[in-house]
Scaffold this motif. Structure first.
Motif, PDB file in Angstrom:
ATOM      1  N   LEU A 123      56.556  50.079  48.985  1.00 16.48           N
ATOM      2  CA  LEU A 123      55.375  49.216  48.916  1.00 16.48           C
ATOM      3  C   LEU A 123      55.323  48.542  47.551  1.00 16.48           C
ATOM      4  N   ASN A 124      55.214  47.220  47.533  1.00 13.17           N
ATOM      5  CA  ASN A 124      55.041  46.520  46.258  1.00 13.17           C
ATOM      6  C   ASN A 124      53.607  46.741  45.790  1.00 13.17           C
ATOM      7  N   VAL A 125      53.451  47.616  44.802  1.00 11.02           N
ATOM      8  CA  VAL A 125      52.109  48.069  44.420  1.00 11.02           C
ATOM      9  C   VAL A 125      51.268  46.923  43.871  1.00 11.02           C
ATOM     10  N   THR A 164      50.793  44.194  45.067  1.00 12.82           N
ATOM     11  CA  THR A 164      50.115  43.463  46.141  1.00 12.82           C
ATOM     12  C   THR A 164      48.891  44.200  46.672  1.00 12.82           C
ATOM     13  N   VAL A 165      48.670  45.433  46.218  1.00 12.97           N
ATOM     14  CA  VAL A 165      47.544  46.206  46.765  1.00 12.97           C
ATOM     15  C   VAL A 165      46.523  46.598  45.701  1.00 12.97           C
ATOM     16  N   THR A 166      46.653  46.016  44.498  1.00 12.11           N
ATOM     17  CA  THR A 166      45.692  46.331  43.443  1.00 12.11           C
ATOM     18  C   THR A 166      45.406  45.079  42.632  1.00 12.11           C
ATOM     19  N   SER A 167      44.236  45.054  42.014  1.00 18.81           N
ATOM     20  CA  SER A 167      43.896  43.916  41.148  1.00 18.81           C
ATOM     21  C   SER A 167      44.387  44.139  39.719  1.00 18.81           C
ATOM     22  N   VAL A 168      44.903  45.339  39.447  1.00 20.14           N
ATOM     23  CA  VAL A 168      45.426  45.649  38.115  1.00 20.14           C
ATOM     24  C   VAL A 168      46.748  44.903  37.923  1.00 20.14           C
ATOM     25  N   LYS A 211      51.909  44.832  34.533  1.00 16.44           N
ATOM     26  CA  LYS A 211      52.236  45.606  33.337  1.00 16.44           C
ATOM     27  C   LYS A 211      51.667  47.024  33.455  1.00 16.44           C
ATOM     28  N   GLU A 212      50.405  47.115  33.826  1.00 16.31           N
ATOM     29  CA  GLU A 212      49.798  48.442  33.946  1.00 16.31           C
ATOM     30  C   GLU A 212      50.310  49.192  35.179  1.00 16.31           C
ATOM     31  N   VAL A 213      50.730  48.444  36.197  1.00 16.75           N
ATOM     32  CA  VAL A 213      51.324  49.108  37.368  1.00 16.75           C
ATOM     33  C   VAL A 213      52.601  49.845  36.945  1.00 16.75           C
ATOM     34  N   ALA A 254      51.770  53.034  35.249  1.00 19.92           N
ATOM     35  CA  ALA A 254      51.117  54.056  36.069  1.00 19.92           C
ATOM     36  C   ALA A 254      52.105  54.965  36.799  1.00 19.92           C
ATOM     37  N   HIS A 271      46.690  54.180  40.842  1.00 19.70           N
ATOM     38  CA  HIS A 271      47.008  55.356  41.670  1.00 19.70           C
ATOM     39  C   HIS A 271      46.143  55.380  42.935  1.00 19.70           C
ATOM     40  N   ASP A 284      44.490  52.825  44.395  1.00 15.71           N
ATOM     41  CA  ASP A 284      44.793  51.704  45.297  1.00 15.71           C
ATOM     42  C   ASP A 284      46.129  51.910  46.013  1.00 15.71           C
ATOM     43  N   VAL A 342      52.400  60.745  34.364  1.00 15.48           N
ATOM     44  CA  VAL A 342      51.469  59.783  33.761  1.00 15.48           C
ATOM     45  C   VAL A 342      50.119  60.459  33.516  1.00 15.48           C
TER      46      VAL A 342
END
Lengths: 279, 227
Positions: free
Chosen positions: A244-246, A248-252, A255-257, A260, B109, B111, B177
């Motif tokens: 899953l391309n993360v 595409t599922v978060t507003s963050v 860079k922070e993805v 994480a 995490h 989301d 993390v």
């Protein structure tokens, strides 16, 4: 006996099933039944992984750990030998670590030596000997790229960060291999997260704990400000998890993805990274 | 207030397939094979009429739901921390930076797990932060320390219940993390001490221990079976 009780009660919190094994061992001990001295050693030390180490050797028999387990643990031991000796020499080096930072490094030093002890206890006769190290990364020549590692504090901190981040990635990469051996897996994970704590502290120390990228406690993209350590961070820019391309599922932001999630390294990649440090 | 975001339920398997193709085309050079999700199974969690949730640890999906519950809690906590009116007053600039980063990571995490679990995910939880003074630096940092240490011990203790190597792999990518967060928060509380890593071996707590510790902060009751 109180320390033994402490160990058993600690295990009761951690894993009732393992605790039950230990308690039955203790009953066996009181009945005079021969048992592994390591079980007693583990109880005396009073730490869960030490007790688990004893259980592992008891369950499988000294020197008869499953090949996968002894292979992974010897790989981990190689890294822990490296880290432990690095901090032992660094803490002993005169005028290297400023007084204000000494507690950070004596803490890490103690942990890495405890990890070596734990792995050696678990492996028993299968434990491989400590290699001879060259912390300049010169393969024994003593004049590698980190030639001033024990006289220049900035070099020392940079090498420490690279070792810790490599350690985190190395343990993470071996978790799937240990998956069938649940007690060993769990014990390895309790070391894995401690290496991550070390890594974060040293990264932040390198930035003097200030708001100073890229020296935050987490790895941003595959960035490194330490020449020659690109392989330590290769792949850390990954933003795809479980297919899953993360992003595409978060507003963050991306860079922070990348921060994480810490990424694993294969055993071969880790051995290549540490090879220049081994004579 | 719901902890969860109103994310559209995604067809996770379709996403996985597309991403896999994209990776193959890009000749992805990550070390080792990129992990692909096993076939998603339905959750075996039981949700009571009162909102209580019983997670079944014989199901990998519910072990992930356990992680999702904890990440919901952490994300909601840090969102509240950084949106508090006193945030920039009680925290120094470098501390604000750490807390904003941690907020971002926990939201990622949460989301990610929500999207990966799709329709198999448990409902959004309702936090209870009434015991926390968000205008007090120490109250915030001590709660943060509790949550981060708890998160590390939860992942360490839950790994043994996962049968999927892919799920174990992704849990391992998250737990370190959380450990980095725990280290940073502990250093804010006790700078330049040995407190960032209080033991050579981190805890690996059972789901029961973790859920009991988290219980005061969550309105819904959560229990674990088949551990």
């Amino acid at each position: 006996m109180s320390k033994q009780s402490d160990a058993v009660s600690a295990l009761t919190v951690i894993d009732a099933d393992v605790a039950a094994h230990l308690v039955s061992r203790r009953h066996a001990i009181t009945k005079g039944v021969t048992t592994s001295g390591l079980v007693m050693a583990g109880l005396r030390i009073g730490t869960v992984p030490a007790a688990l180490a004893a259980l592992a050797t008891d369950a499988y028999g000294q020197g008869r750990l499953p090949t996968v387990v002894s292979g992974v643990l010897n790989f981990a031991l190689r890294l822990e030998y490296l880290e432990a000796e690095f901090y032992n020499l660094g803490v002993a080096a005169p005028n290297l670590i400023p007084q204000a930072d000494r507690q950070i490094f004596t803490t890490i030093q103690a942990h890495e030596n405890a990890h070596v002890q734990y792995l050696r206890d678990t492996l028993g006769t299968a434990a491989r000997p400590k290699p001879v190290f060259d912390f300049t990364a010169g393969n024994g020549a003593g004049n590698g790229p980190f030639a001033d590692v024990f006289t220049n504090y900035n070099t020392f901190k940079a090498v420490a960060q690279a070792f810790e981040d490599t350690g985190v990635r190395a343990y993470k990469g071996q978790a799937p291999a240990l998956q069938p051996y649940k007690d060993v897996l769990q014990a390895a994970l309790t070391i894995h997260s401690v290496e991550a704590r070390h890594a974060a502290e040293i990264r932040r120390l390198r930035g003097n704990f200030a708001d100073n990228e890229p020296n935050e406690g987490w790895i941003t993209n595959a960035d490194t400000d330490i020449t020659g350590t690109a392989a330590v961070y290769a792949g850390e820019a990954n933003t795809t998890q479980l297919g899953l391309n993360v992003t595409t599922v978060t507003s963050v932001s991306a860079k922070e993805v990348t921060e994480a999630f810490d990424e694993p390294l294969t055993m071969a990649a880790v051995l290549a990274i540490i090879d220049p440090f081994i004579v | 207030m719901n902890i969860g975001e109103t994310l559209g339920r995604r067809n996770f398997l379709r996403n996985a397939g597309l991403s896999g193709a994209a990776l193959a085309l890009a000749g992805c050079s990550l070390d080792g094979a990129e992990l692909f999700a096993p076939k998603l199974e339905p959750s075996r969690a039981v949700v009571g009429a009162d909102g209580s949730i019983t997670l079944d640890f014989s199901s990998d999906i519910d072990v992930l739901n356990y992680a999702y519950a904890l990440e919901q809690l952490e994300a909601a906590f840090y969102v509240t921390v950084v949106t508090n009116a006193q945030f920039t007053t009680i925290f120094a600039a470098n501390e604000q930076r750490v807390l904003r980063d941690v907020r971002d990571h926990e939201v990622v995490h949460k989301d990610f797990l929500a999207a990966a679990l799709g329709s198999a995910r448990i409902p959004n939880l309702t936090p209870n932060f009434s015991g926390i003074n968000f205008s007090d630096r120490l109250s915030v940092l001590q709660t943060a320390r509790t949550f981060e240490d708890l998160g590390v011990s939860a992942y360490n203790g839950a790994a043994r219940y996962l049968s999927s190597t892919a799920y174990l792999g992704v849990a391992g990518k998250i737990v370190s993390v959380e450990a980095r967060h725990a280290s940073a928060i502990r250093d804010l509380l006790n700078p330049r001490s040995g407190d960032f890593a209080p033991s050579a071996f981190d805890a690996a707590n059972t789901p029961q221990t973790v859920l009991a510790a988290a219980d005061p902060f969550i309105v819904e009751s959560i229990t674990a079976t088949n551990t």
